[in-house]
Design an enzyme around this catalytic site. Sequence first.
Site, PDB file in Angstrom:
ATOM      1  N   ARG A   1       5.503 -36.203 -36.102  1.00  0.00           N
ATOM      2  CA  ARG A   1       4.322 -35.746 -35.375  1.00  0.00           C
ATOM      3  C   ARG A   1       4.340 -34.215 -35.362  1.00  0.00           C
ATOM      4  O   ARG A   1       5.414 -33.594 -35.338  1.00  0.00           O
ATOM      5  CB  ARG A   1       4.329 -36.265 -33.933  1.00  0.00           C
ATOM      6  CG  ARG A   1       4.010 -37.753 -33.805  1.00  0.00           C
ATOM      7  CD  ARG A   1       2.551 -38.067 -34.120  1.00  0.00           C
ATOM      8  NE  ARG A   1       2.192 -39.469 -33.981  1.00  0.00           N
ATOM      9  CZ  ARG A   1       2.136 -40.357 -34.981  1.00  0.00           C
ATOM     10  NH1 ARG A   1       2.435 -39.982 -36.208  1.00  0.00           N
ATOM     11  NH2 ARG A   1       1.772 -41.603 -34.763  1.00  0.00           N
TER      12      ARG A   1
ATOM     13  N   HIS B   1      -2.299 -35.940 -42.850  1.00  0.00           N
ATOM     14  CA  HIS B   1      -1.801 -37.105 -42.098  1.00  0.00           C
ATOM     15  C   HIS B   1      -2.079 -38.390 -42.883  1.00  0.00           C
ATOM     16  O   HIS B   1      -2.653 -39.352 -42.367  1.00  0.00           O
ATOM     17  CB  HIS B   1      -2.434 -37.180 -40.700  1.00  0.00           C
ATOM     18  CG  HIS B   1      -1.597 -37.968 -39.724  1.00  0.00           C
ATOM     19  ND1 HIS B   1      -1.476 -37.644 -38.397  1.00  0.00           N
ATOM     20  CD2 HIS B   1      -0.829 -39.074 -39.901  1.00  0.00           C
ATOM     21  CE1 HIS B   1      -0.680 -38.512 -37.783  1.00  0.00           C
ATOM     22  NE2 HIS B   1      -0.281 -39.393 -38.685  1.00  0.00           N
TER      23      HIS B   1
HETATM   24  P1  NAP Z   1      11.042 -46.743 -34.624  1.00  0.00           P
HETATM   25  O1  NAP Z   1      11.298 -48.016 -35.348  1.00  0.00           O
HETATM   26  O2  NAP Z   1      10.725 -46.794 -33.168  1.00  0.00           O
HETATM   27  O3  NAP Z   1      12.331 -45.805 -34.861  1.00  0.00           O
HETATM   28  C1  NAP Z   1      12.496 -44.596 -34.195  1.00  0.00           C
HETATM   29  C2  NAP Z   1      13.857 -43.999 -34.568  1.00  0.00           C
HETATM   30  O4  NAP Z   1      13.954 -42.707 -33.971  1.00  0.00           O
HETATM   31  C3  NAP Z   1      15.032 -44.842 -34.045  1.00  0.00           C
HETATM   32  O5  NAP Z   1      16.074 -44.864 -35.000  1.00  0.00           O
HETATM   33  C4  NAP Z   1      15.453 -44.058 -32.792  1.00  0.00           C
HETATM   34  O6  NAP Z   1      16.835 -44.189 -32.464  1.00  0.00           O
HETATM   35  C5  NAP Z   1      15.178 -42.639 -33.247  1.00  0.00           C
HETATM   36  N1  NAP Z   1      15.063 -41.750 -32.092  1.00  0.00           N
HETATM   37  C6  NAP Z   1      14.140 -41.777 -31.095  1.00  0.00           C
HETATM   38  N2  NAP Z   1      14.407 -40.819 -30.191  1.00  0.00           N
HETATM   39  C7  NAP Z   1      15.524 -40.178 -30.617  1.00  0.00           C
HETATM   40  C8  NAP Z   1      16.312 -39.136 -30.098  1.00  0.00           C
HETATM   41  N3  NAP Z   1      16.008 -38.518 -28.937  1.00  0.00           N
HETATM   42  N4  NAP Z   1      17.411 -38.738 -30.795  1.00  0.00           N
HETATM   43  C9  NAP Z   1      17.735 -39.346 -31.955  1.00  0.00           C
HETATM   44  N5  NAP Z   1      17.036 -40.362 -32.508  1.00  0.00           N
HETATM   45  C10 NAP Z   1      15.955 -40.787 -31.835  1.00  0.00           C
HETATM   46  O7  NAP Z   1       9.845 -45.934 -35.306  1.00  0.00           O
HETATM   47  P2  NAP Z   1       9.265 -46.045 -36.806  1.00  0.00           P
HETATM   48  O8  NAP Z   1       8.367 -47.207 -36.935  1.00  0.00           O
HETATM   49  O9  NAP Z   1      10.390 -45.901 -37.764  1.00  0.00           O
HETATM   50  O10 NAP Z   1       8.316 -44.746 -36.832  1.00  0.00           O
HETATM   51  C11 NAP Z   1       8.865 -43.476 -36.562  1.00  0.00           C
HETATM   52  C12 NAP Z   1       7.793 -42.423 -36.389  1.00  0.00           C
HETATM   53  O11 NAP Z   1       7.247 -42.052 -37.656  1.00  0.00           O
HETATM   54  C13 NAP Z   1       6.556 -42.810 -35.573  1.00  0.00           C
HETATM   55  O12 NAP Z   1       6.792 -42.769 -34.192  1.00  0.00           O
HETATM   56  C14 NAP Z   1       5.588 -41.709 -35.987  1.00  0.00           C
HETATM   57  O13 NAP Z   1       5.833 -40.549 -35.226  1.00  0.00           O
HETATM   58  C15 NAP Z   1       5.993 -41.441 -37.446  1.00  0.00           C
HETATM   59  N6  NAP Z   1       5.007 -41.983 -38.413  1.00  0.00           N
HETATM   60  C16 NAP Z   1       4.217 -41.126 -39.114  1.00  0.00           C
HETATM   61  C17 NAP Z   1       3.314 -41.606 -40.044  1.00  0.00           C
HETATM   62  C18 NAP Z   1       2.484 -40.691 -40.912  1.00  0.00           C
HETATM   63  O14 NAP Z   1       1.574 -41.151 -41.604  1.00  0.00           O
HETATM   64  N7  NAP Z   1       2.750 -39.403 -40.945  1.00  0.00           N
HETATM   65  C19 NAP Z   1       3.194 -42.987 -40.245  1.00  0.00           C
HETATM   66  C20 NAP Z   1       4.014 -43.837 -39.510  1.00  0.00           C
HETATM   67  C21 NAP Z   1       4.924 -43.333 -38.587  1.00  0.00           C
HETATM   68  P3  NAP Z   1      17.457 -45.614 -32.020  1.00  0.00           P
HETATM   69  O15 NAP Z   1      17.530 -46.425 -33.314  1.00  0.00           O
HETATM   70  O16 NAP Z   1      18.804 -45.270 -31.506  1.00  0.00           O
HETATM   71  O17 NAP Z   1      16.528 -46.231 -31.013  1.00  0.00           O
END
Ligand code: NAP
Length: 311
Positions: A226, A274
Site C-alpha cells: 500500500r 495499482h
Molecule cells: P495475508 O495473507 O494477510 O498476509 C500478510 C502477511 O504480512 C503475513 O505473513 C503477516 O505475518 C505479515 N505481516 C503483517 N503485519 C506484519 C508485521 N507488523 N510485521 C511483519 N509481518 C507482518 O495478506 P496477502 O493476501 O498476502 O496480501 C498482502 C497485502 O498485499 C495486502 O494486504 C495488500 O496490501 C497487498 N496487495 C496489493 C495488491 C496490488 O495490486 N498492488 C494486490 C493484492 C494485495 P503473519 O504470517 O505472521 O501473520
Amino acid sequence: MRCVLVSKRLDLRGYFGAEFARSAPHVELVDHAAGAQDQDIRLALAWHPPDDAFERYPNLRAVCSIAAGVDNIMACPSLPADVDVVRVVDPGQAQMMSSFIAWHVIGHQREFAAFRAQQRDRIWQRRDQRRAEDVPVGILGNGGIGQRVAADLAQLGFPVMSWSRTAKPASQAGRGFHGPAGLAAMLSETEVLVNLLPLTSETRGILNGEVFGRMRRGGYLIQVGRGEHLVEADLLAALDRGQLSGAALDVFASEPLPPAHAFWHHPRIVITPHDASDVSINAVATTLAATAAAIGAGRRPPNAIDRTRGY
Ligand code: NAP
C-alpha cells in the site's frame, strides 16, 4: 439476504452486479448512495466507504472488501467495533501478483532498463549477465500472496527470504525471518526487496531510509503493498545516492498519482497504476455469498480478519 453497496470511489453495482446475480443469487443488492437505511441490513460490500457510511445500519454483522486488503474499511470512523471485516482470498490473484513480481525481479537482474537505453541509442553491446542465484530477494509478508511469490521465485533460482510477524516453519520456498531482529537480518542479505504487507499501524512507513540503508548497495524495491508503507522522500534520497538502483511502484499514498508528482519523471522508477494484480469478480461474489451464508447460520464468516492485528 440484503447487502448494501458502499463506496465513494467505485460503482460497485455496475462492476459486480451481473456476476453477483449468477454466483450469489440469494444476496439482494441495495445502494447506500440511493439512501438505503434499514434495520434489516446485516451485510455490506464496501470499498473506500464515506466516513459516516455505517451509521445507518445498526444491525450490521459483516463488511466485505472487494480486495485482499481491508485497510480502507478499517480506517472508516463509523465502522462498528463488533462487526466482522472480510477480505477476498483469491489464488488467481496470487498467481498474477507472482508473475508481476518475477517480471520486475528479472528486469533488475538482467538490466532491461540498460538494454532499452542501448536500443534507444542504437548501441549493440552485450552486458555481463548475472545468474538468479546471485540476486537474493527479501519479501516483506509471508501470507497468501507472499508464499506464492516466494515459491515461484525460488523455482526460478533466486535465493528467497520472507519476513512475517510470527515465526514460520522452514519451507522449500526459502528462509523465514520474523520480528524486528529478523527484518534486520534479512535486509543485510537482500538485493531486491518486495513489499507484500498489509497496511496496519505497525507497517505504515516501513519502507524508509533505514530499511533501504540496510540492503545491498544498488538494490531494487518492488512496492506492491500500500502507498502508505513508503516514505516517499526516503526513496528519492536512496535513489539519488545510489543505495537503490531503481524501484517499481504499483501503489501510492495518493491514487491516482498526481500529475506533478516527482515519481512520474524519475528515470529509475517504473510506475504501474495499482494494476499488479486483481481479484476476479467471481472471487468477490463467492466471498460475498459465503459471508451471507455464515451470517445466516450465525457463524463467523470465512476470511474474516483479526481486527486486533488489523489484517
Ligand atoms: P495475508 O495473507 O494477510 O498476509 C500478510 C502477511 O504480512 C503475513 O505473513 C503477516 O505475518 C505479515 N505481516 C503483517 N503485519 C506484519 C508485521 N507488523 N510485521 C511483519 N509481518 C507482518 O495478506 P496477502 O493476501 O498476502 O496480501 C498482502 C497485502 O498485499 C495486502 O494486504 C495488500 O496490501 C497487498 N496487495 C496489493 C495488491 C496490488 O495490486 N498492488 C494486490 C493484492 C494485495 P503473519 O504470517 O505472521 O501473520
